[in-house]
Design a protein around this motif. Structure first.
Motif, PDB file in Angstrom:
ATOM      1  N   SER A 102      45.075  29.983  43.726  1.00 46.29           N
ATOM      2  CA  SER A 102      43.777  29.616  43.787  1.00 46.29           C
ATOM      3  C   SER A 102      43.053  30.721  44.687  1.00 46.29           C
ATOM      4  O   SER A 102      42.084  31.273  44.038  1.00 46.29           O
ATOM      5  N   VAL A 103      43.619  30.825  45.880  1.00 45.48           N
ATOM      6  CA  VAL A 103      42.929  31.902  46.827  1.00 45.48           C
ATOM      7  C   VAL A 103      43.119  33.320  46.146  1.00 45.48           C
ATOM      8  O   VAL A 103      42.034  34.143  45.966  1.00 45.48           O
ATOM      9  N   LEU A 104      43.915  33.571  45.444  1.00 44.55           N
ATOM     10  CA  LEU A 104      44.211  34.989  44.743  1.00 44.55           C
ATOM     11  C   LEU A 104      43.234  34.992  43.879  1.00 44.55           C
ATOM     12  O   LEU A 104      42.534  35.983  43.707  1.00 44.55           O
ATOM     13  N   ARG A 105      42.867  34.170  42.829  1.00 48.26           N
ATOM     14  CA  ARG A 105      41.805  34.318  41.849  1.00 48.26           C
ATOM     15  C   ARG A 105      40.659  34.450  42.539  1.00 48.26           C
ATOM     16  O   ARG A 105      39.903  35.233  41.819  1.00 48.26           O
ATOM     17  N   LYS A 106      40.313  33.854  43.620  1.00 51.98           N
ATOM     18  CA  LYS A 106      38.960  33.993  44.019  1.00 51.98           C
ATOM     19  C   LYS A 106      38.822  35.406  44.712  1.00 51.98           C
ATOM     20  O   LYS A 106      37.701  35.952  44.430  1.00 51.98           O
ATOM     21  N   ASP A 107      39.821  35.806  45.125  1.00 49.78           N
ATOM     22  CA  ASP A 107      39.917  37.250  45.889  1.00 49.78           C
ATOM     23  C   ASP A 107      39.649  38.324  44.704  1.00 49.78           C
ATOM     24  O   ASP A 107      38.920  39.299  44.997  1.00 49.78           O
ATOM     25  N   LEU A 108      40.358  38.013  43.409  1.00 50.54           N
ATOM     26  CA  LEU A 108      40.484  38.931  42.255  1.00 50.54           C
ATOM     27  C   LEU A 108      38.898  38.910  41.651  1.00 50.54           C
ATOM     28  O   LEU A 108      38.216  39.921  41.274  1.00 50.54           O
TER      29      LEU A 108
END
Length: 492
Positions: A102-108
């Motif tokens: 979830s955090v990774l998706r936001k960063d992307l």
């Protein structure tokens, strides 16, 4: 590369392809936006089982174009390519859970919103290399995923920090990256995606209008990709394979140093007097002080140094066939052994591509030639007539001595079989009281060729000592770093 439809059914027994390939590509945010694609789609967990099934069963090449990957939601962590419940990994963890994703998706999404490119590199690894380095068991089809992931974590640092005009991120938290291991093709593939998060404002990292110097923005230089491949291979090599590489390289370096140190005493003597005189005559006198082989090989046959280079190459052939035959043959044999390793690692070379051994021999010959030219530059121009006369006398004396049947230990045999050549450099076995040197016959600024030979050897020893000290310091730093890493792991 073909999709196998199975997990870890890697091809074995291949000979023509490289052990590790690393294709690279990138997509701009404007291109993705225009097509309605999102960077975060790469790690989209497909909850719809029917959609997942369609994607997993689709016949496609695993190393598809990055632009196409966005049209396949969940491409990175699709079920048919992975064996772990949480296959995605990053800089801090080997298995990202749902919160991490979830955090990774936001960063992307942030990276794309700020107009930054997303980059992908894919390590394509042959099954033979995995087996050789104890990373894959073809019987059980098990791979050492943790070791592979650790290696990619280290390589990611190199690519992100050194792959561009400036480090990609403005601090360590300004880059988002993730990786995954895919096992559904005939080669194992390790993907790495990364992007800068904050909006880029640094002039060095922004493409300017019109002509500009430096590497194109977004393109990782080929030499850095090659460096990343070497770093990746080195980290994953078994201790036995790594030791084999190191022993060969150490042997090549040892023989090279023996040749370099022994060359002055074995070149600057009466046997090579005529050849050295011919080289001196062939050197362009108006370039004196700038006599260098240059970038071309000695045998290139071009430029004003061509004749001298050709004669010097012939002189070195003679030296390597007689006085320094054992050292040269040892150097060449080990260098060719390393060629085999390179072919195993990089695949069959192109016809115009020089082998590693050829490049190393070229370096050796250039070094000896440049040293010889440097010291020939000390010959006085006003002494050319004396040189001609005295060289003739020298050669006449040599012929008389040979005809007279003198067989003392300074006479050079006409063939390698007639002379028992030692396995160590001859530099310590020369008797200065019985060996005639060219310098006894040729006037020089600083004295005789005997003196030049001594100065030449002193310079070589100074270079050797500096190189050895550098290697000792480098080894010390590596040992201290390894100890720090070990203590850090123990304390965790």
């Amino acid at each position: 590369m073909a999709k196998t439809g199975e997990i870890a059914a890697f091809a074995l027994g291949e000979k023509k392809t490289a052990m590790v390939n690393l294709p690279a590509q990138f997509v701009t945010s404007s291109t993705a936006d225009m097509k309605g694609q999102k960077y975060s789609d790469l790690v989209d967990y497909a909850d719809n089982s029917e959609k997942t099934s369609d994607l997993n069963n689709e016949s496609m090449n695993d190393l598809i174009d990055l632009k196409e990957q966005f049209s396949k939601p969940g491409y990175a962590n699709r079920n048919s390519a992975v064996t772990e419940t949480h296959p995605i990994f990053g800089s801090d963890k080997l298995n990202y859970d749902n919160h991490d994703i979830s955090v990774l998706r936001k960063d992307l999404d942030e990276a794309q919103k700020n107009g930054n490119n997303i980059h992908e590199l894919a390590f394509s690894i042959r099954g033979d290399w995995l087996v050789k380095n104890n990373l894959y068991d073809p019987e059980t089809r098990m791979i050492d995923q943790n070791k592979l992931k650790h290696a990619e974590q280290e390589v990611a640092k190199t690519l992100i920090n050194k792959g561009f005009n400036l480090p990609l991120g403005e601090d360590e938290n300004d880059v988002v990256w993730f990786g995954v291991i895919h096992q559904d093709t005939d080669h194992l593939n390790m993907h790495l995606w990364f992007a800068k998060k904050s909006q880029e404002t640094r002039p060095e990292m922004i493409k300017q209008e019109g002509k500009y110097k430096g590497q194109p923005i977004g393109v990782i230089p080929l030499e850095l990709i090659e460096q990343a491949k070497r770093q990746f291979r080195k980290q994953l090599m078994s201790s036995q394979e790594l030791r084999r590489h190191q022993e060969i390289l150490k042997g090549v370096g040892g023989f090279k140093q023996e040749i370099v140190e022994a060359a002055p005493e074995n070149l600057l003597n009466d046997r090579h007097a005529k050849a050295i005189k011919q080289i001196y005559d062939a050197l362009p006198k108006d370039m004196k002080g700038r006599w260098q082989v240059g970038n071309a090989r000695l045998t290139a046959g071009k430029g004003r140094m061509a004749k001298a280079n050709q004669l010097t190459n012939q002189l070195l052939d003679d030296l390597f066939a007689k006085e320094l035959k054992p050292e040269y043959e040892g150097f060449k044999s080990l260098a060719q052994e390393y060629d085999v390793i390179n072919i195993e690692d990089q695949g069959v070379m192109h016809k115009r591509q020089h082998k590693w051994s050829e490049n190393k021999e070229d370096e050796l010959r250039k070094r000896l030639a440049n040293q010889l030219y440097k010291h020939l530059a000390q010959v006085e121009d006003t002494s050319l007539n004396d040189i001609d006369q005295q060289m003739s006398e020298l050669l006449s004396n040599v012929k008389k001595r040979d005809k007279g049947g003198i067989t003392d230990k300074t006479k050079i045999s006409s063939s390698p079989e007639e002379k028992k050549l030692p396995s160590k450099p001859l530099i310590n076995n020369v008797n200065p009281n019985t060996t005639k040197h060219i310098g006894d016959q040729i006037p020089l600024r600083g004295g005789s060729f005997n003196k030049i030979s001594r100065l030449w050897r002193q310079e070589i020893r100074a270079e050797t000592n500096a190189e050895r000290q550098f290697l000792r310091n480098q080894k010390k730093v590596e040992q201290e770093k390894a100890q720090e890493e070990y203590e850090s792991q123990i304390s965790r």
